[in-house]
Design an enzyme around this catalytic site. Structure first.
Site, PDB file in Angstrom:
ATOM      1  N   VAL A   6      34.888  50.748  10.972  1.00  0.00           N
ATOM      2  CA  VAL A   6      34.818  50.838   9.504  1.00  0.00           C
ATOM      3  C   VAL A   6      33.380  50.528   9.113  1.00  0.00           C
ATOM      4  O   VAL A   6      32.823  49.503   9.531  1.00  0.00           O
ATOM      5  CB  VAL A   6      35.769  49.820   8.836  1.00  0.00           C
ATOM      6  CG1 VAL A   6      35.612  49.852   7.317  1.00  0.00           C
ATOM      7  CG2 VAL A   6      37.214  50.088   9.236  1.00  0.00           C
ATOM      8  N   GLY A   8      30.674  49.689   6.129  1.00  0.00           N
ATOM      9  CA  GLY A   8      30.561  49.193   4.754  1.00  0.00           C
ATOM     10  C   GLY A   8      29.119  49.195   4.293  1.00  0.00           C
ATOM     11  O   GLY A   8      28.204  48.851   5.044  1.00  0.00           O
ATOM     12  N   TYR A   9      28.926  49.591   3.037  1.00  0.00           N
ATOM     13  CA  TYR A   9      27.562  49.640   2.468  1.00  0.00           C
ATOM     14  C   TYR A   9      27.484  48.852   1.161  1.00  0.00           C
ATOM     15  O   TYR A   9      26.434  48.791   0.524  1.00  0.00           O
ATOM     16  CB  TYR A   9      27.158  51.114   2.228  1.00  0.00           C
ATOM     17  CG  TYR A   9      28.146  51.823   1.331  1.00  0.00           C
ATOM     18  CD1 TYR A   9      28.043  51.753  -0.049  1.00  0.00           C
ATOM     19  CD2 TYR A   9      29.240  52.511   1.871  1.00  0.00           C
ATOM     20  CE1 TYR A   9      28.977  52.361  -0.878  1.00  0.00           C
ATOM     21  CE2 TYR A   9      30.173  53.115   1.062  1.00  0.00           C
ATOM     22  CZ  TYR A   9      30.029  53.036  -0.310  1.00  0.00           C
ATOM     23  OH  TYR A   9      30.974  53.621  -1.120  1.00  0.00           O
ATOM     24  N   GLY A  10      28.626  48.287   0.741  1.00  0.00           N
ATOM     25  CA  GLY A  10      28.665  47.481  -0.496  1.00  0.00           C
ATOM     26  C   GLY A  10      29.239  46.125  -0.146  1.00  0.00           C
ATOM     27  O   GLY A  10      28.802  45.486   0.825  1.00  0.00           O
ATOM     28  N   SER A  11      30.261  45.712  -0.880  1.00  0.00           N
ATOM     29  CA  SER A  11      30.816  44.368  -0.662  1.00  0.00           C
ATOM     30  C   SER A  11      31.385  44.185   0.749  1.00  0.00           C
ATOM     31  O   SER A  11      31.473  43.060   1.245  1.00  0.00           O
ATOM     32  CB  SER A  11      31.901  44.074  -1.703  1.00  0.00           C
ATOM     33  OG  SER A  11      32.972  44.973  -1.544  1.00  0.00           O
ATOM     34  N   GLU A  86      39.855  49.044  -2.675  1.00  0.00           N
ATOM     35  CA  GLU A  86      38.951  50.124  -3.099  1.00  0.00           C
ATOM     36  C   GLU A  86      39.704  51.206  -3.892  1.00  0.00           C
ATOM     37  O   GLU A  86      39.261  52.356  -3.942  1.00  0.00           O
ATOM     38  CB  GLU A  86      38.277  50.756  -1.860  1.00  0.00           C
ATOM     39  CG  GLU A  86      37.580  49.782  -0.912  1.00  0.00           C
ATOM     40  CD  GLU A  86      36.347  49.112  -1.514  1.00  0.00           C
ATOM     41  OE1 GLU A  86      35.750  49.669  -2.443  1.00  0.00           O
ATOM     42  OE2 GLU A  86      36.000  48.010  -1.062  1.00  0.00           O
TER      43      GLU A  86
HETATM   44  C1  SIN Z   1      31.754  49.302   0.609  1.00  0.00           C
HETATM   45  O1  SIN Z   1      31.524  48.092   0.557  1.00  0.00           O
HETATM   46  O2  SIN Z   1      31.455  49.953   1.635  1.00  0.00           O
HETATM   47  C2  SIN Z   1      32.427  50.031  -0.519  1.00  0.00           C
HETATM   48  C3  SIN Z   1      31.983  49.645  -1.876  1.00  0.00           C
HETATM   49  C4  SIN Z   1      32.265  48.210  -2.243  1.00  0.00           C
HETATM   50  O3  SIN Z   1      33.399  47.746  -2.065  1.00  0.00           O
HETATM   51  O4  SIN Z   1      31.361  47.532  -2.741  1.00  0.00           O
END
Ligand code: SIN
Length: 176
Positions: A6, A8-11, A86
Protein backbone atom coordinates in the site's frame (compact mmCIF):
# COMPACT_ATOMS: atom_id res chain seq x y z
CA UNK A 1 2.53 -13.69 -3.34
CA UNK A 2 2.49 -13.57 0.44
CA UNK A 3 2.17 -9.80 0.69
CA UNK A 4 0.62 -6.75 -0.90
CA UNK A 5 1.90 -3.16 -0.90
CA UNK A 6 0.00 0.00 0.00
CA UNK A 7 1.48 3.35 -1.04
CA UNK A 8 0.62 6.49 0.96
CA UNK A 9 1.36 10.09 0.00
CA UNK A 10 -0.83 11.91 2.56
CA UNK A 11 -1.86 10.99 6.08
CA UNK A 12 -1.02 7.34 5.39
CA UNK A 13 2.65 8.43 5.54
CA UNK A 14 2.51 9.31 9.24
CA UNK A 15 -0.58 7.43 10.34
CA UNK A 16 -1.09 4.22 8.36
CA UNK A 17 -3.60 2.80 10.84
CA UNK A 18 -3.09 -0.82 9.73
CA UNK A 19 -0.64 -3.59 10.53
CA UNK A 20 2.35 -3.79 8.20
CA UNK A 21 5.53 -5.84 7.93
CA UNK A 22 7.90 -3.16 6.70
CA UNK A 23 7.88 0.23 5.04
CA UNK A 24 9.97 1.73 2.26
CA UNK A 25 10.52 5.23 0.94
CA UNK A 26 9.24 5.11 -2.64
CA UNK A 27 8.00 7.14 -5.55
CA UNK A 28 5.28 6.48 -8.08
CA UNK A 29 6.10 7.64 -11.58
CA UNK A 30 3.69 9.72 -13.65
CA UNK A 31 1.84 11.14 -10.65
CA UNK A 32 2.04 14.45 -8.80
CA UNK A 33 0.62 15.54 -5.43
CA UNK A 34 -2.04 18.27 -5.39
CA UNK A 35 -4.23 19.76 -2.64
CA UNK A 36 -7.28 19.57 -4.84
CA UNK A 37 -9.50 17.44 -2.64
CA UNK A 38 -11.93 19.04 -0.20
CA UNK A 39 -12.26 17.43 3.20
CA UNK A 40 -15.40 17.69 5.27
CA UNK A 41 -14.77 14.52 7.26
CA UNK A 42 -11.13 14.73 8.41
CA UNK A 43 -9.63 18.21 8.12
CA UNK A 44 -12.72 20.35 7.74
CA UNK A 45 -16.50 20.29 8.07
CA UNK A 46 -19.27 20.42 5.49
CA UNK A 47 -19.77 24.15 6.11
CA UNK A 48 -16.02 24.85 6.16
CA UNK A 49 -14.24 22.13 4.18
CA UNK A 50 -10.47 21.87 4.30
CA UNK A 51 -8.08 20.65 1.62
CA UNK A 52 -6.27 17.34 1.56
CA UNK A 53 -3.92 15.70 -0.89
CA UNK A 54 -4.74 13.72 -3.97
CA UNK A 55 -2.51 12.83 -6.90
CA UNK A 56 -2.95 13.68 -10.55
CA UNK A 57 -1.43 12.05 -13.58
CA UNK A 58 1.52 14.01 -14.93
CA UNK A 59 4.05 12.75 -17.41
CA UNK A 60 7.66 12.71 -16.19
CA UNK A 61 6.61 13.54 -12.63
CA UNK A 62 7.15 11.58 -9.46
CA UNK A 63 5.21 11.50 -6.24
CA UNK A 64 7.26 10.43 -3.24
CA UNK A 65 5.70 8.70 -0.27
CA UNK A 66 5.84 5.60 1.87
CA UNK A 67 4.96 2.07 0.75
CA UNK A 68 3.96 -0.52 3.33
CA UNK A 69 4.06 -4.26 2.85
CA UNK A 70 1.02 -5.99 4.32
CA UNK A 71 0.71 -9.72 4.88
CA UNK A 72 -1.89 -11.36 2.63
CA UNK A 73 -3.66 -12.51 5.78
CA UNK A 74 -4.16 -8.83 6.78
CA UNK A 75 -5.26 -7.63 3.35
CA UNK A 76 -9.02 -7.74 3.97
CA UNK A 77 -8.88 -5.88 7.26
CA UNK A 78 -6.43 -3.30 5.87
CA UNK A 79 -8.69 -2.41 2.94
CA UNK A 80 -11.79 -2.37 5.12
CA UNK A 81 -10.12 0.23 7.32
CA UNK A 82 -8.68 2.29 4.50
CA UNK A 83 -11.84 2.17 2.36
CA UNK A 84 -13.73 3.56 5.37
CA UNK A 85 -11.20 6.23 6.14
CA UNK A 86 -10.77 7.35 2.52
CA UNK A 87 -14.45 7.06 1.60
CA UNK A 88 -15.00 10.71 0.68
CA UNK A 89 -13.96 10.50 -2.94
CA UNK A 90 -10.90 8.25 -2.96
CA UNK A 91 -10.68 5.03 -4.95
CA UNK A 92 -8.21 2.21 -4.75
CA UNK A 93 -5.85 2.45 -7.72
CA UNK A 94 -3.14 0.06 -8.78
CA UNK A 95 0.21 1.47 -9.76
CA UNK A 96 3.93 0.73 -9.56
CA UNK A 97 6.13 1.99 -6.75
CA UNK A 98 9.89 2.29 -7.02
CA UNK A 99 11.86 2.08 -3.83
CA UNK A 100 14.72 4.46 -3.07
CA UNK A 101 16.83 1.28 -3.16
CA UNK A 102 15.96 0.95 -6.84
CA UNK A 103 13.51 -1.92 -7.20
CA UNK A 104 9.87 -1.68 -8.30
CA UNK A 105 6.72 -3.50 -7.30
CA UNK A 106 2.95 -3.31 -7.71
CA UNK A 107 1.09 -1.36 -5.08
CA UNK A 108 -2.33 0.04 -4.28
CA UNK A 109 -2.83 3.74 -3.58
CA UNK A 110 -5.93 5.85 -2.92
CA UNK A 111 -6.67 8.45 -5.59
CA UNK A 112 -9.40 11.09 -5.48
CA UNK A 113 -10.05 11.69 -9.16
CA UNK A 114 -11.73 14.54 -11.05
CA UNK A 115 -15.13 12.84 -11.04
CA UNK A 116 -15.65 12.81 -7.29
CA UNK A 117 -17.85 15.50 -5.74
CA UNK A 118 -15.15 16.79 -3.40
CA UNK A 119 -12.61 17.40 -6.15
CA UNK A 120 -11.70 21.04 -6.44
CA UNK A 121 -9.12 21.71 -9.09
CA UNK A 122 -7.58 25.01 -8.20
CA UNK A 123 -4.34 26.44 -9.37
CA UNK A 124 -4.21 29.38 -7.01
CA UNK A 125 -1.89 28.72 -4.11
CA UNK A 126 -3.46 31.71 -2.34
CA UNK A 127 -6.97 30.36 -2.29
CA UNK A 128 -5.85 26.89 -1.20
CA UNK A 129 -3.79 28.44 1.62
CA UNK A 130 -6.69 30.71 2.61
CA UNK A 131 -9.02 27.72 2.82
CA UNK A 132 -6.60 25.58 4.82
CA UNK A 133 -5.62 28.35 7.25
CA UNK A 134 -8.81 28.15 9.27
CA UNK A 135 -10.27 24.73 8.49
CA UNK A 136 -10.41 22.11 11.21
CA UNK A 137 -12.15 18.73 11.39
CA UNK A 138 -12.34 15.55 13.47
CA UNK A 139 -8.73 14.61 12.58
CA UNK A 140 -7.41 18.05 13.56
CA UNK A 141 -6.39 21.34 12.01
CA UNK A 142 -5.93 21.50 8.27
CA UNK A 143 -2.73 23.49 8.80
CA UNK A 144 -1.30 20.56 10.74
CA UNK A 145 -2.07 18.18 7.83
CA UNK A 146 -0.05 20.33 5.42
CA UNK A 147 2.72 20.73 7.99
CA UNK A 148 2.95 16.95 8.45
CA UNK A 149 3.25 16.41 4.70
CA UNK A 150 6.02 19.01 4.57
CA UNK A 151 7.72 17.31 7.51
CA UNK A 152 7.64 13.96 5.67
CA UNK A 153 8.95 15.50 2.45
CA UNK A 154 11.81 17.17 4.34
CA UNK A 155 12.61 13.86 5.99
CA UNK A 156 12.72 12.19 2.55
CA UNK A 157 14.78 15.07 1.14
CA UNK A 158 12.13 15.89 -1.46
CA UNK A 159 11.25 19.39 -2.67
CA UNK A 160 7.84 19.88 -4.30
CA UNK A 161 6.91 23.25 -5.73
CA UNK A 162 3.11 23.08 -5.27
CA UNK A 163 3.28 21.80 -1.70
CA UNK A 164 6.06 24.18 -0.62
CA UNK A 165 4.26 27.19 -2.10
CA UNK A 166 1.07 26.36 -0.20
CA UNK A 167 3.01 25.84 3.04
CA UNK A 168 4.84 29.16 2.67
CA UNK A 169 1.62 31.05 1.97
CA UNK A 170 -0.12 29.28 4.85
CA UNK A 171 2.69 30.11 7.28
CA UNK A 172 2.64 33.77 6.22
CA UNK A 173 -1.09 33.88 6.97
CA UNK A 174 -1.04 32.07 10.29
CA UNK A 175 2.23 33.25 11.88
CA UNK A 176 1.83 37.00 11.59
C1 SIN B 1 -2.87 8.98 1.42
O1 SIN B 1 -2.47 9.27 2.54
O2 SIN B 1 -2.16 8.30 0.64
C2 SIN B 1 -4.24 9.38 0.94
C3 SIN B 1 -4.67 10.75 1.31
C4 SIN B 1 -4.79 10.99 2.79
O3 SIN B 1 -5.43 10.19 3.49
O4 SIN B 1 -4.27 11.99 3.28
Amino acid sequence: MSEIWVFGYGSIMWNPGFRYKKKETCFIKGWERRFWQESSDHRGTSSKPGRVATIIRKKNSRCWGIAYSVAKSDEKETFQRLDGRERNGYERTETIATSSLGYSFECVTYVAGPNNRYYSEEDSVHSIARQTARARGPSGANREYIMLIIRELRRLGVYERHTEAIWKNLKDRTES
